[in-house]
Enzyme design. Structure first.
Site: not given
Length: 759
Positions: A17, A116, A565, A645, A647, A669, A698
């Site tokens: 939500e 992170k 992940w 890659h 990031c 990045e 982003h």
């Protein structure tokens, strides 16, 4: 009596939500007041779920990021934002993402750097410091939420980031040391604690996870200095640590002049007994006994076996909680009606973890007989998982044992194979490419949903995705990019997509977890042995390549990122699981090469994320993580170019390990940090090609050609121009076409001007 509490709760809502309200506000579809109403409603719902706990967390809810919230509470706004127009919330979103919504150009600014949160997949906005940074308290948000919680008849426990960890998380934008700001920061914390006291607060949760990291003498002294300054405050302070072991900081943590200490016993089970023995008899000890970072059900009987003696010794001084904030797990398992029933019985999401906490407390306070049925159900679930033949596969385990040391070696060194690749690909200097994904439009999502529901045939769905692939190829050719991608229209997520095609995975419908802002991911559940029944990407890449004469990259997610992940198995070493994934990805790489794909990108965005928090533990992790990547990538011939890659990862300190991956091209990045990551190359001659990202995907802001050219010029000071690529920071999935086209047009123009400069 045992006291129960929680360190934090998922803020996004069981059905995301908050995400939808955020994005509607940014698009101008709802007002700030309507967004605030959504936030208040979610807080009420979340606090209601804590009704059986003794204390509820207040201040853990955030419209974007809890570290950014703390920066605003402390009045630490970047100057570029503090003087901008609009409300406090609009300025807040400008720091987070560069603009509040449909800001006029005068109000768009550079977004704050994002990185992170320790070793998780959550991203926080890095606090910015200067030697003249001044702090000023603004606690309206916290005081309002305390009142809201009390209106529900609950006992609020404010949650704040501690002063030392706050400075530790930030970066100085000049040559100053953030620690020099501690003296001016502490009075603001004192003011905040006094304000809590004036509002009847008796306990405050002060998060200091920096205590589980390597700290030099200055940072260790800062902890002592900070808490001796704050010890005169009226509320009792519960210093919370999580994500790792205290080790050499254990005595320091135990001796801080505070009323209580929280220990993550999931990450540091062996330290609990030492803390019980060392902690002063007037201090409370909070034990994090429920895993706040994974979704496996707790073996409650096993936990009680060692908790009961601790409870007997500590009595009322024992508090129980999850190991860390439940921010890192989905909200509610009860709405997962499509999960395999057996696997579902092994799981617990945030709400179920609160139930587990209540069961443990009841067992300690009233005896195990009071929760006999609940303990029996827990034991049955544990045994079911241990005995299931779906979890282990002897043939796959045998393949892991048979891995040879040379399986991850390329045929020739980079210096030789790059010549073969240059002749084959014929790319210009400063070749341009993107990281993989292009915008996932509402039409694409709708087609995928219709296909899953059976409302669209497989043939019709395939045709729809092919049309989107063609559009991506056409757009890239029109822009003049040198190496193209197919756009990944068929993929819901870079990990879930592959998990759906591998054996050993299960999937939730609503298992969303916040990654940053409104970006949510749904980690797949890795419960068993991994294998690849069939090719996963070959036909899509083959089709895309048929549409153009330019090279099209095959796009894969690497084994370490798939591991980090996912909600990963906790019943075998992570290394073994990662090697199973590596063998599966290797099969896909070889199939792509056999199909004529000349460039294959294997993303390892989460390699740095899995790095242990202690440097002494790095070598072991990096050895198997790098081995897994090399096994996945390096079975190809010299003429096949391997890209990877990464990031939003600070990897200056592991650059030598990254070089060991031996990828032909690495893209990273760098745009938000103004190429700061390239400092790693000052003392280390990185041997292969590199693409430092020049377009911050982003943020909705569109970077100018001159801005990107300047970043690449700065990069060329560290990396020879002949080994530089030009690309965005990350995939373009979350952006809109109207943002992507002009940004990439500027990027291509910048690359062309750079080429002219070396002719």
């Amino acid at each position: 009596m045992v006291t129960t509490h929680n360190l934090g709760f998922p803020r996004i809502g069981a059905r995301r939500e908050l995400k939808f309200a955020q994005e509607a506000f940014w698009k101008g579809q709802i007002s700030e007041e309507e967004l605030q109403i959504t936030g208040a409603g979610l807080r009420r719902t979340h606090w209601h779920s804590h009704r059986n706990l003794d204390r509820v967390p207040v201040g853990d809810f955030s419209f974007y990021d809890q570290v950014l919230d703390m920066s605003f509470t402390l009045g630490n706004l970047p100057e570029r934002v503090s003087k901008s127009e609009g409300s406090a919330l609009e300025r807040y979103f400008r720091v987070a993402r560069g603009r509040s919504g449909h800001d006029p150009s005068c109000c768009s600014v550079q977004a704050g750097e994002m990185t992170k949160w320790f070793d998780t997949n959550y991203h926080y906005i890095v606090p910015e410091f200067h030697r003249n940074t001044r702090f000023r308290l603004n606690a309206d948000r916290l005081i309002e939420q305390i009142s809201e919680a009390r209106a529900q008849g609950l006992s609020p426990k404010p949650v704040i980031i501690g002063p030392v960890t706050y400075l530790w998380l930030g970066k100085a934008k000049d040559d100053s040391d953030p620690l020099t700001l501690l003296e001016s920061l502490l009075p603001v914390y004192s003011e905040l604690l006094d304000l809590f006291s004036n509002h009847g607060i008796d306990w405050v949760q002060v998060d200091e996870p920096a205590l589980v990291t390597d700290l030099d003498a200055d940072w260790r002294h800062a902890f002592s200095l900070a808490y001796y300054h704050l010890k005169t405050s009226s509320p009792k302070l519960l210093v919370t640590t999580y994500f790792g072991e205290l080790r050499e900081n254990l005595q320091l943590a135990c001796e801080l002049p505070v009323a209580g200490l929280h220990l993550d016993t999931v990450s540091s089970p062996q330290e609990a007994a030492r803390v019980v023995d060392w902690l002063s008899p007037h201090k409370h000890l909070s034990l994090g006994v429920i895993n706040g970072r994974n979704i496996w059900r707790t073996d409650l009987g096993k936990i009680l076996d060692w908790l009961e003696p601790v409870h007997e010794k500590l009595g009322d001084r024992l508090w129980l909680a999850p190991s860390c904030s439940l921010l890192h797990v989905p909200v509610d398992l009860d709405i997962e009606h499509k999960l395999d029933p057996e696997i579902r019985s092994w799981l617990a999401f945030a709400l179920q973890k609160l139930d587990e906490l209540d069961i443990l407390a009841t067992a300690l306070n009233q005896g195990r007989s009071a929760v006999r049925q609940e303990l029996a159900e827990s034991a049955a679930a544990t045994k079911s998982r241990e005995m299931s033949d779906r979890v282990r596969n002897p043939s796959i385990e045998a393949r892991i044992q048979a891995i040879r040391p040379d399986l991850g070696d390329r045929q020739s060194p980079y210096s030789e194979r790059i010549t073969v690749q240059q002749q084959k690909l014929a790319l210009p200097p400063y070749p341009t490419t993107t990281i993989g994904s292009f915008p996932q439009t509402q039409d694409i999502r709708q087609a995928r949903l219709q296909f899953r529901k059976g409302e669209l045939t497989e043939a019709a769905y395939t045709q729809r995705i092919r049309e989107e692939v063609r559009r991506c190829i056409d757009e890239q050719e029109a822009l003049g990019l040198d190496v193209l991608v197919h756009g990944e229209a068929e993929r819901n997520d870079m990990v879930e997509y592959f998990g759906e095609q591998l054996e050993g995975y299960a999937f939730s419908q609503f298992g969303w977890v916040q990654s940053y802002g409104s970006r949510c991911v749904k980690p797949p559940i890795l419960f068993g042995a991994i294998s690849r029944p069939r090719a996963m990407t070959v036909e899509w890449i083959r089709y895309a390549q048929s549409l153009t004469d330019k090279p099209v990259k095959g796009m894969l997610t690497g084994p370490v990122t798939i591991l980090n992940w996912s909600f990963v198995r906790d019943d075998q070493p992570r290394m073994d699981t990662c090697l199973q994934l590596a063998l599966a990805i290797r099969e896909e790489v070889l199939d792509l090469e056999a199909a004529g794909v000349g460039i294959i990108q294997i993303d390892e965005a989460a390699l740095r994320e899995g790095l242990p928090l202690r440097k002494s533990d790095w070598a072991g992790y990096l050895d198997w993580a790098i081995e897994a990547f090399r096994i996945a990538a390096n079975g190809v011939g010299d003429g096949t170019q391997i890209h990877t890659h990464m990031c939003y990862s600070e990897f200056n300190d592991i650059i030598k390990a990254i070089a060991r991956m031996d990828a032909d091209v690495i893209t990273i990045e760098t745009s938000r940090s103004d190429m700061e990551l390239l400092n790693a190359f000052r003392g280390f001659q990185y041997p292969n090609d590199i693409g430092p990202g020049v377009y911050d995907i982003h943020s909705p802001n569109i970077p100018a050609k001159g801005q990107m050219k300047a970043l690449m010029t700065k990069a060329a000071e560290q990396i020879p121009a002949e080994r530089l690529w030009v690309n965005p920071d990350c995939g373009l999935k979350t952006r809109q076409w109207e943002e992507v086209i002009p940004a990439l047009k500027n990027m291509v123009a910048a690359a062309r001007e750079l080429r002219e400069g070396i002719q």
